[in-house]
Write a protein that holds these residues in place. Structure first.
Motif, short mmCIF file in Angstrom:
data_model
loop_
_atom_site.label_atom_id
_atom_site.label_comp_id
_atom_site.label_asym_id
_atom_site.label_seq_id
_atom_site.Cartn_x
_atom_site.Cartn_y
_atom_site.Cartn_z
N UNK A 292 0.83 -1.21 0.00
CA UNK A 292 0.00 0.00 0.00
C UNK A 292 0.86 1.25 0.00
N UNK A 293 0.34 2.32 -0.61
CA UNK A 293 1.04 3.59 -0.62
C UNK A 293 1.12 4.16 0.79
N UNK A 294 2.29 4.66 1.16
CA UNK A 294 2.47 5.28 2.47
C UNK A 294 2.36 6.80 2.40
N UNK A 295 2.21 7.35 1.17
CA UNK A 295 2.10 8.79 0.97
C UNK A 295 1.09 9.06 -0.14
N UNK A 296 0.52 10.26 -0.11
CA UNK A 296 -0.25 10.74 -1.26
C UNK A 296 0.73 11.21 -2.33
N UNK A 297 0.51 10.79 -3.58
CA UNK A 297 1.41 11.20 -4.66
C UNK A 297 1.19 10.39 -5.91
N UNK A 298 2.31 9.91 -6.49
CA UNK A 298 2.25 9.16 -7.74
C UNK A 298 3.04 7.86 -7.59
N UNK A 299 2.38 6.74 -7.88
CA UNK A 299 3.08 5.46 -7.97
C UNK A 299 3.72 5.39 -9.35
N UNK B 87 2.80 6.11 -14.63
CA UNK B 87 2.50 6.42 -13.23
C UNK B 87 0.99 6.45 -13.05
N UNK B 88 0.57 6.32 -11.80
CA UNK B 88 -0.83 6.56 -11.44
C UNK B 88 -0.84 7.46 -10.21
N UNK B 89 -1.77 8.38 -10.21
CA UNK B 89 -1.97 9.19 -9.00
C UNK B 89 -2.56 8.27 -7.92
N UNK B 90 -2.03 8.36 -6.70
CA UNK B 90 -2.42 7.37 -5.69
C UNK B 90 -2.60 8.04 -4.33
N UNK B 91 -3.53 7.50 -3.53
CA UNK B 91 -3.80 8.02 -2.19
C UNK B 91 -3.15 7.11 -1.14
N UNK B 92 -2.81 7.69 -0.02
CA UNK B 92 -2.28 6.91 1.09
C UNK B 92 -3.22 5.76 1.44
N UNK B 93 -2.66 4.56 1.56
CA UNK B 93 -3.46 3.38 1.91
C UNK B 93 -3.99 2.62 0.72
N UNK B 94 -3.90 3.21 -0.48
CA UNK B 94 -4.38 2.50 -1.68
C UNK B 94 -3.37 1.44 -2.09
N UNK B 95 -3.88 0.40 -2.73
CA UNK B 95 -3.02 -0.69 -3.18
C UNK B 95 -2.18 -0.23 -4.37
#
Length: 383
Positions: free
Chosen positions: A53-60, A88-96
């Motif tokens: 899971x993402x630990x930050x808001x940003x871009x995977x 890349x994908x824009x991603x939120x904290x906690x998203x897979x």
């Protein structure tokens, strides 16, 4: 027939700790288990985190920058299957995070123009599946209390119920025809002081206060009240001495009860008792005077309940106690003490029937016959 066999205070306290064992384990919902002692370890049913899971808001991102933004992923929303180098994908904290993701670039570390984002990948910023706990990991061992953090971790790893030692239920029988449980006492009456006092002691020991009722000064009435209680422990106040209205000993003897403590060599609180009945219940007899009853509750009742609740025995704290008290070679003196800027000092004015001095104290100190001012003494902390 029982005969009073006065026990030294330290021996009575130790007996109360060792007389019983923990109550049989019960399977309890984790949301209801806070404060109870684990009878079996908490074992993770699922990994935590359950996925990368993402630990930050940003871009995977995948591969070197710049990256073309191919979509957006929110926690709990639709998943993005795979990233390929340069995407890349824009991603939120906690998203897979998608497969192929090399890391998450926080918003503040990148710049976006249209569907292209550039920046420096400094650290993965990914919470890896199972990095906190793998399925089958022992999260909390048996014998530990279920704390708020332990309960939250259990829920986080899919545990819904845990084995704990139940809270022992305590019924209280208040004897004394002069005692009233509610309202302002009339002529010749006294107001019961034990209900809030015992509620605090029972709660700290891990127990649960059950029925609380008055019983006439009559052996048949006391016997019937004992027989109809289904509690793990029955506390009887005001019937533990040897006066004409004190029937506890005779009632328990008639039931072939086992006496563990029958009188304690202390002042106040000498006429206190601990017995077990043939059907496996416990009876604690407390003196009817409130301060003496408090002494007895901390001497016998709290250790008994703590053991039934599965709590381990820990040494009593001790400290040098300063002040004036009358001590006796053959018995302990139990005095209220308060912590002040210059140490632990005796609160003056303690009397068996009065809680005034104890109400401004932090603990009760157990002074033996050799105590002199400044000598160390064990402390019973007040709830």
């Amino acid at each position: 027939m029982s005969t009073t066999r006065t026990t030294a205070w330290s021996d009575a306290h130790a007996t109360a700790w060792g007389a019983a064992g923990p109550l049989a384990p019960a399977l309890t919902a984790i949301r209801c288990a806070a404060g109870q002692i684990l009878a079996a370890p908490i074992v993770a049913a699922t990994p935590a985190p359950a996925f990368d899971a993402a630990a930050m808001d940003g871009y995977a991102v995948s591969g070197p920058p710049p990256w073309r933004v191919a979509g957006q992923v929110r926690a709990g929303g639709p998943q993005f299957a795979r990233l390929f180098p340069g995407s890349a994908v824009e991603i939120a904290t906690g998203a897979r995070v998608p497969a192929g993701c090399e890391g998450v670039v926080p918003y503040e570390d990148c710049r976006r123009v249209g569907d292209t984002v550039a920046g420096a990948l400094a650290g993965a910023h990914i919470r890896r599946a199972g990095e906190d706990a793998a399925r089958g990991d022992v999260l909390v061992p048996s014998g530990r209390p279920v704390t708020a953090a332990a309960a939250g971790l259990a829920a986080q790893t899919g545990v819904e119920r845990v084995w704990v030692h139940p809270r022992p239920v305590v019924d209280v029988l208040v004897t004394g025809d002069e005692v009233v449980l509610r309202g302002v006492p009339g002529p010749g009456q006294v107001r019961d002081a034990f209900e809030p006092l015992l509620a605090a002691v029972v709660a700290r020991a891990g127990g649960e206060l059950g029925a609380y009722r008055s019983v006439r000064d009559d052996p048949a009435a006391l016997g019937a009240a004992l027989s109809t209680s289904a509690a793990d422990v029955v506390v009887v106040t005001g019937s533990s001495s040897a006066g004409a209205a004190d029937h506890l000993r005779a009632v328990l003897d008639a039931r072939a009860s086992t006496w563990h403590v029958d009188g304690v060599a202390c002042r106040p609180g000498h006429p206190q008792a601990l017995a077990s009945t043939p059907d496996g219940r416990w009876v604690a007899g407390l003196p009817g005077n409130p301060y003496a009853g408090l002494v007895a509750a901390l001497t016998l009742l709290e250790p008994l309940l703590s053991t039934l609740a599965g709590r381990p025995r820990r040494p009593l704290p001790s400290a040098p106690v300063h002040g004036t008290a009358s001590v006796h070679a053959a018995r302990s003196r139990i005095v209220p003490v308060a912590t002040t800027g210059d140490g632990v000092r005796i609160v003056p004015g303690a009397r068996s029937a009065s809680l005034r001095a104890a109400a401004t104290a932090d603990a009760l100190a157990v002074l033996d016959g050799g105590w002199t001012t400044g000598a160390a003494a064990p402390l019973l902390m007040l709830p």
